[in-house]
Design an enzyme around this catalytic site. Structure first.
Site, short mmCIF file in Angstrom:
data_model
loop_
_atom_site.label_atom_id
_atom_site.label_comp_id
_atom_site.label_asym_id
_atom_site.label_seq_id
_atom_site.Cartn_x
_atom_site.Cartn_y
_atom_site.Cartn_z
N LYS A 99 46.02 47.17 45.27
CA LYS A 99 46.30 47.07 46.71
C LYS A 99 47.52 46.18 46.94
CE LYS A 99 44.15 45.84 51.11
NZ LYS A 99 42.91 45.52 51.81
N HIS A 156 13.93 48.30 27.41
CA HIS A 156 13.88 47.63 26.11
C HIS A 156 14.74 46.37 26.12
CE1 HIS A 156 11.88 51.23 24.54
NE2 HIS A 156 12.67 51.86 25.40
N LYS A 162 41.87 32.01 40.58
CA LYS A 162 43.16 32.67 40.33
C LYS A 162 44.28 31.65 40.26
CE LYS A 162 42.64 36.99 42.92
NZ LYS A 162 43.16 37.74 44.06
O1 F6P Z 1 38.43 40.30 42.84
C1 F6P Z 1 39.34 39.96 43.81
C2 F6P Z 1 40.13 41.14 44.31
O2 F6P Z 1 40.99 40.71 45.31
C3 F6P Z 1 39.25 42.29 44.81
O3 F6P Z 1 38.84 42.15 46.11
C4 F6P Z 1 40.13 43.46 44.55
O4 F6P Z 1 39.37 44.63 44.53
C5 F6P Z 1 40.72 43.12 43.21
O5 F6P Z 1 40.92 41.72 43.27
C6 F6P Z 1 41.97 43.83 42.84
O6 F6P Z 1 42.99 43.62 43.78
P1 F6P Z 1 44.28 44.54 43.82
O7 F6P Z 1 43.83 45.94 44.14
O8 F6P Z 1 45.15 43.97 44.88
O9 F6P Z 1 44.93 44.50 42.47
#
Ligand code: F6P
Length: 538
Positions: free
Chosen positions: A203, A379, A507
């Protein structure tokens, strides 16, 4: 006391009362229990009668949902209003799977025409790849897709591919998420770069793991094919200009809007690898199944509304009975990734300790979710489920007809699903075990030690979800069911289910530690962390 506080008090009182009785006894006390707690929605048969609630408790739960404003919140969400306040965004994944020609609006802006156009573009691209009309840099048809993404840009597409992929696919889809170089090495092994399309899904197009893996995949293509290799790069992102700067040709960048949350994004162009691997027709059926659940969620009264009832069942265990953990056990190997998908969906959405106004929440929020495919888990952790000191409610998902393989094995699988739900609820009384041991001539002293070990307390709840087939429609409906139930719970808890600030701290610290591991100046750390960094630098 406010109406909402009063509704919460009634739910908590109902939970206390539930501790003093057994689920199995409720069937005699409530002759219409099974009928009232069974429903069918969008092709899913859901049985919530093995839950700890009585029908009066259910009424208290429904009252809480109403008082908390679930119906109005649902209306706001479908109207495309800002329901993700901390990021100022709508959460409109339902628009992505609505029938073509729908009229969804995000914050007043029409979005359905754009979505329809993107679906057509994805279909045309996928068909060109699948037919061989669109070839790689050296003229070879594509035989594999490497999907690079993490979190919401990975779990959904990976689950959908695993659930629906043909046994011998014409185009294989492999997934790389972890920045662990072993993940990339395994994904690329055996693939021909000249016949491989790399689809980078992010994203933001800034996620450290995905950018590192995308660069590695691009280098792999370039070292085999030279600069022309970039023609085999595809990007899916809400930041298309960043994807182009990375080297992806403009006509191979597929966008989506910021009102598509990562963990709700499989329905968008994030699902492109599945469209290529499964074909557009299968993907459209997946969307149609989810849309059918959207329609049900929007129109069914709360008392007959599958996402509402499933959410309330989970919430009654969480808040009425203080059960912080839930298992998810699909008796379907093709759904073995479901618990992983739900971990992000539920725990990233609702793992919050302050409400949408920043105040501490008054009630415990998301359950921790774990699980894997039955029968395998019988199991592994089912010993604890049956006889451990904690009660762990379970969602059991079963599929009536096997997509492939031996029908007898499928019947065994179903028998186990049903039997486990029964065993968890009914248990086995110590007196019965004692009588059986005595009948076998076991000495009395041995009976005294063996019987408690071999008896089962029972009264352990399950929700049972039955699909006639694991087809694209039912898979779409199943995932949408859990999306909406997560939303319902978030509204009742008063939290924002669509942000995820809790992933940020780790992060940013990882960036600092990385800098130090690569020779940068030492930062300020606690003694344990400093020692670990020093050890890795030595
Ligand atoms: O795990 C944190 C997060 O921001 C998620 O919400 C998201 O799905 C993932 O990282 C990946 O983010 P991106 O699609 O921006 O790489």
């Amino acid at each position: 006391m406010s109406a909402l506080d009063a509704a919460w008090s009634r739910l908590e009182a109902a939970g206390s009362a539930a501790r003093a009785r057994r689920i199995a006894d409720l069937f005699a006390a409530e002759p219409d229990r099974l009928a009232r707690l069974s429903l069918t929605a969008a092709g899913l048969d859901i049985d919530l009668s093995k839950q700890p609630w009585s029908l009066d408790d259910l009424a208290a739960c429904l009252d809480l949902a109403r008082t908390a404003g679930v119906e109005a919140a649902r209306g706001r969400q479908f109207a495309g209003e800002v329901v993700n306040a901390s990021e100022g965004r709508a959460a409109l994944h339902m628009a992505l799977r609505a029938p073509s020609g729908s009229a969804f609006m995000a914050q007043g802006e029409p979005v359905s025409a754009e979505i329809d156009a993107m679906r057509q573009r994805m279909a045309a691209f996928a068909l060109a790849i699948r037919s061989g009309a669109r070839k790689g840099a050296t003229g070879q048809p594509f035989r594999a897709v490497v999907h690079v993404g993490i979190g919401g840009s990975d779990f959904g597409p990976r689950l959908v591919w695993d659930a629906l992929k043909p046994l011998d696919p014409a185009i294989e889809v492999r997934f790389v998420a972890n920045v662990d170089p072993a993940d990339m090495a395994q994904a690329l092994t055996g693939l021909d770069p000249a016949a491989t399309l790399v689809v980078v899904v992010s994203k933001t197009f800034t996620t450290q793991e995905t950018m590192t893996n995308a660069a590695a995949a691009r280098d792999w293509l370039r070292s085999a094919l030279g600069p022309a290799a970039d023609a085999q790069l595809v990007a899916v992102s809400a930041a298309p200009e960043v994807a182009q700067a990375f080297g992806v040709p403009a006509d191979q960048v597929f966008g989506f809007r910021d009102w598509v949350g990562g963990r709700y994004s499989v329905w968008s162009s994030v699902g492109l690898s599945c469209v290529i691997g499964l074909g557009p027709e299968v993907f459209e059926r997946l969307l149609a199944g989810a849309a059918a659940m959207d329609d049900h969620f929007q129109t069914a009264p709360l008392a007959a509304n599958a996402p509402v009832l499933l959410g309330l069942a989970h919430l009654f265990n969480r808040n009425g009975l203080g059960r912080p953990v839930r298992a998810v056990v699909p008796y379907a190997q093709r759904l073995h990734l479901l618990a992983t998908f739900l971990q992000q969906l539920e725990m990233e959405s609702n793992g919050k300790r302050v409400d949408a106004q920043g105040r501490p929440v008054a009630h415990a929020t998301a359950q921790a979710v774990f699980g894997d495919a039955g029968t395998n888990v019988q199991h592994a952790f089912f010993q604890l489920m049956h006889q451990g000191t904690e009660v762990i409610p379970t969602d059991i998902i079963a599929v009536r007809e096997a997509a492939e393989g031996d029908p007898y094995a499928q019947t065994i699988l179903l028998a186990n699903a049903i039997a486990q739900a029964e065993a968890l609820m009914v248990g086995r009384a110590e007196a019965e075990v004692r009588a059986e041991l005595a009948a076998r001539g076991t000495p009395a002293a041995e009976i005294g030690t063996l019987a408690p070990q071999r008896s089962f307390p029972g009264d352990r709840p399950s929700a049972f979800i039955l699909l006639d087939r694991l087809d694209p429609e039912r898979l779409g409906a199943l995932l949408a069911l859990y999306e909406h139930k997560t939303f319902v719970e978030g509204i009742i808890w008063g939290i924002n289910s669509f942000d995820q600030w809790g992933v940020e701290l780790g992060k940013s610290l990882a960036s600092r530690v990385l800098d130090e591991l690569r020779g940068g100046a030492a930062g300020t750390h606690d003694p344990s962390t400093a020692a670990l960094i020093a050890r890795l630098k030595s």
